[in-house]
Motif scaffolding. Structure first.
Motif, short mmCIF file in Angstrom:
data_model
loop_
_atom_site.label_atom_id
_atom_site.label_comp_id
_atom_site.label_asym_id
_atom_site.label_seq_id
_atom_site.Cartn_x
_atom_site.Cartn_y
_atom_site.Cartn_z
N LEU A 214 43.19 52.49 42.04
CA LEU A 214 41.94 53.20 42.29
C LEU A 214 40.84 52.24 42.75
O LEU A 214 40.10 52.52 43.70
CB LEU A 214 41.51 53.94 41.02
CG LEU A 214 40.18 54.70 41.12
CD1 LEU A 214 40.28 55.80 42.17
CD2 LEU A 214 39.81 55.29 39.76
N ILE A 215 40.74 51.10 42.09
CA ILE A 215 39.73 50.11 42.47
C ILE A 215 39.97 49.62 43.89
O ILE A 215 39.05 49.50 44.70
CB ILE A 215 39.74 48.93 41.48
CG1 ILE A 215 39.21 49.39 40.12
CG2 ILE A 215 38.91 47.77 42.02
CD1 ILE A 215 39.26 48.32 39.05
N ALA A 216 41.23 49.34 44.24
CA ALA A 216 41.55 48.87 45.59
C ALA A 216 41.21 49.93 46.63
O ALA A 216 40.64 49.62 47.69
CB ALA A 216 43.03 48.49 45.68
N GLN B 151 50.74 49.49 30.69
CA GLN B 151 51.05 49.06 32.04
C GLN B 151 50.74 50.15 33.07
O GLN B 151 50.19 49.87 34.14
CB GLN B 151 52.52 48.66 32.12
CG GLN B 151 52.93 48.05 33.45
CD GLN B 151 52.33 46.67 33.64
OE1 GLN B 151 51.88 46.05 32.68
NE2 GLN B 151 52.31 46.18 34.88
N THR B 152 51.11 51.38 32.75
CA THR B 152 50.89 52.48 33.70
C THR B 152 49.40 52.68 33.98
O THR B 152 48.99 52.85 35.14
CB THR B 152 51.49 53.79 33.16
OG1 THR B 152 52.88 53.60 32.89
CG2 THR B 152 51.31 54.92 34.16
N LEU B 153 48.60 52.65 32.93
CA LEU B 153 47.16 52.82 33.11
C LEU B 153 46.57 51.68 33.93
O LEU B 153 45.72 51.88 34.80
CB LEU B 153 46.48 52.88 31.74
CG LEU B 153 44.94 53.01 31.76
CD1 LEU B 153 44.54 54.30 32.45
CD2 LEU B 153 44.38 52.96 30.33
N GLY B 154 47.06 50.46 33.67
CA GLY B 154 46.56 49.32 34.43
C GLY B 154 46.85 49.45 35.91
O GLY B 154 45.99 49.16 36.76
N VAL B 155 48.08 49.86 36.24
CA VAL B 155 48.44 50.02 37.65
C VAL B 155 47.59 51.10 38.31
O VAL B 155 47.12 50.95 39.44
CB VAL B 155 49.95 50.35 37.78
CG1 VAL B 155 50.29 50.72 39.22
CG2 VAL B 155 50.79 49.17 37.30
N ALA C 274 42.47 43.57 41.21
CA ALA C 274 43.68 44.23 40.71
C ALA C 274 44.51 43.28 39.84
O ALA C 274 45.02 43.67 38.77
CB ALA C 274 44.52 44.74 41.88
N ILE C 275 44.65 42.01 40.25
CA ILE C 275 45.42 41.04 39.47
C ILE C 275 44.78 40.82 38.11
O ILE C 275 45.46 40.78 37.07
CB ILE C 275 45.55 39.71 40.24
CG1 ILE C 275 46.46 39.91 41.47
CG2 ILE C 275 46.09 38.61 39.34
CD1 ILE C 275 46.50 38.71 42.39
N ALA C 276 43.45 40.67 38.12
CA ALA C 276 42.76 40.46 36.85
C ALA C 276 42.95 41.65 35.91
O ALA C 276 43.10 41.48 34.69
CB ALA C 276 41.27 40.24 37.11
N LEU C 277 42.99 42.84 36.47
CA LEU C 277 43.17 44.03 35.64
C LEU C 277 44.61 44.15 35.13
O LEU C 277 44.85 44.48 33.97
CB LEU C 277 42.79 45.28 36.45
CG LEU C 277 42.87 46.61 35.72
CD1 LEU C 277 41.86 46.65 34.58
CD2 LEU C 277 42.60 47.76 36.67
N LEU C 278 45.59 43.86 36.02
CA LEU C 278 46.99 44.01 35.64
C LEU C 278 47.43 42.96 34.62
O LEU C 278 48.33 43.21 33.81
CB LEU C 278 47.88 43.94 36.88
CG LEU C 278 47.76 45.13 37.84
CD1 LEU C 278 48.59 44.89 39.10
CD2 LEU C 278 48.21 46.41 37.14
N ARG C 279 46.82 41.79 34.66
CA ARG C 279 47.18 40.76 33.67
C ARG C 279 46.84 41.25 32.27
O ARG C 279 47.56 40.99 31.32
CB ARG C 279 46.45 39.46 33.97
CG ARG C 279 47.00 38.76 35.21
CD ARG C 279 46.19 37.50 35.50
NE ARG C 279 46.28 36.55 34.40
CZ ARG C 279 45.59 35.42 34.35
NH1 ARG C 279 44.76 35.12 35.33
NH2 ARG C 279 45.73 34.61 33.33
N GLY C 280 45.71 41.97 32.18
CA GLY C 280 45.36 42.70 30.96
C GLY C 280 45.36 41.90 29.69
O GLY C 280 45.77 42.40 28.64
#
Length: 409
Positions: free
Chosen positions: A100-102, A91-95, A20-26
């Motif tokens: 979903l992944i989690a 940002q919304t899509l990333g969250v 999730a962190i890797a995805l949110l850093r984007g």
């Protein structure tokens, strides 16, 4: 067990958090694509100056190349200003994707474990499982205890004349305890009536009279009656009889089948699978032990860890169609058993109306016995004796099926 769950939860949550962190850093570690293009164009400008200094290109060509590269630099810089230097994502899509992944990682892991795992069951190494299987084998109920736990069975319909003959035979062998033929006939008769305890007691007397001349088949017949008397359970006493049978006749199919069944009942599906698979590959199409093995071999292979097992083809034995195999794979255990009953019923109807080979009659009798329909198996056996009365060789083949079903000796 508590430590296992704590460790599992922590590892799963930690892995989900990292993703999730890797995805949110984007952001890309190399920056946006336009920044990379700008660096390439600057390197090209330097290369143009170097080539002109070495005389590789003329000054006019160098000037033309500088103009073209400068135009590209301006275009790439304009795009970089539009998209942003960081190459970020919404940002919304990333969250949403991170959540979903989690959920899939954490929830999916526990769902899969609930389906194929054993919640609450401690870790068992191979050595410990083998020890447990050996302990179960050594401490399993005796023949007497197994018989005592058997529920009352319905009496097999027997003609009064036949029942009277058996009663007189009992009296005759009681007066002549050394009468070999009398005990052989009594054991067969008691088994045909479903009196398996009386049948194996008579067969024990047969072995006593024969002494060292008793064959592996004699011992296998005794074990067969003992197993039937215990409702399909292979007791320690029956195991010893099976060992005696295999000592005298290692290729005896009945004894090999029951040894495999005993291994399956005591936590050794791997040994049971190897015994049955080898027996299948050595058996002919009319072997009476084929139906019970074929109905269990795939489950035994799965329990033994053989995921890609395919039942070997048996020469001369008609197999199910591709549609039958596909349909059976999608059925529940109850529906699959009902399908088997339907196939047995079809075979019974065909033999009754059109006739068939002695191998088919033998297979029908043994299949009915495996399905627990002993009364119908006895009726088919009596009918077969009339059909093949003038053909001793064919009648002996059918008798082998009746013998495997515990109806005769």
């Amino acid at each position: 067990m508590t430590f296992f769950w704590i460790a599992t939860v922590l590892l799963t949550v930690a892995m989900a958090a990292l993703l999730a962190i890797a995805l949110l850093r984007g952001q890309r570690s190399t920056g946006p694509a336009e920044a990379f293009d700008l660096q390439v164009y600057r390197d090209q400008l330097t290369e143009v100056d170097r080539d002109m200094t070495r005389g590789v290109i003329s000054e006019e060509d160098a000037e033309r190349l500088r103009t073209e590269i400068s135009r590209r630099i301006l275009s790439a810089d304009a795009k970089a200003q539009t998209t942003g230097a960081a190459g970020t994502q919404p940002q919304t899509l990333g969250v949403a994707v991170a959540a979903l992944i989690a959920a899939v990682l954490v929830g999916g892991s526990f769902w899969i474990y609930a389906q194929i795992g054993a919640p609450g069951y401690g870790d068992l190494g191979l050595a410990q499982r083998l020890e447990m299987a050996e302990a179960a084998r050594e401490s399993r109920p005796s023949q007497q205890d197994a018989e005592a736990q058997m529920p009352p069975t319905e009496e097999t319909e027997i003609q009064p004349e036949y029942a009277g003959l058996v009663q007189r035979l009992r009296g005759a062998v009681a007066e002549r305890p050394a009468d070999l033929q009398g005990h052989i006939l009594l054991a067969r008769s008691e088994a045909a009536m479903g009196n398996y305890v009386a049948a194996y007691m008579a067969q024990q007397q047969v072995l006593t009279i024969k002494g060292d001349d008793a064959t592996g088949r004699d011992y296998a017949d005794l074990a067969d009656m003992m197993v039937l008397a215990a409702g399909g359970y292979v007791s320690p006493e029956a195991e010893r009889v099976l060992e005696a049978a295999l000592t005298r006749e290692p290729s005896n199919g009945v004894a090999q089948y029951y040894m495999g069944l005993m291994m399956a009942q005591t936590g050794r599906p791997d040994v049971a699978f190897r015994l049955w698979d080898r027996l299948l590959r050595q058996s002919s199409a009319d072997a009476a032990w084929l139906p019970p093995i074929l109905s269990q071999i795939e489950e035994m292979a799965f329990r033994a860890g053989v995921a890609d097992y395919e039942v070997p083809e048996i020469a001369g034995m008609p197999g199910p169609s591709a549609d039958d195999v596909e349909a059976a794979g999608e059925m529940s255990a109850e529906d699959r058993q009902e399908m088997i009953r339907g196939m047995v019923a079809q075979l019974s109807d065909r033999l009754a109306t059109e006739g068939g080979t002695p191998e088919e009659w033998a297979r029908l009798i043994s299949s009915l016995a495996v399905l627990g329909d002993e009364a119908q198996a006895i009726a088919i056996w009596n009918n077969a004796q009339e059909v093949f009365a003038d053909n001793p060789a064919a009648l002996e083949i059918v008798r082998d099926g009746a013998r495997a079903a515990g109806l005769v000796l």
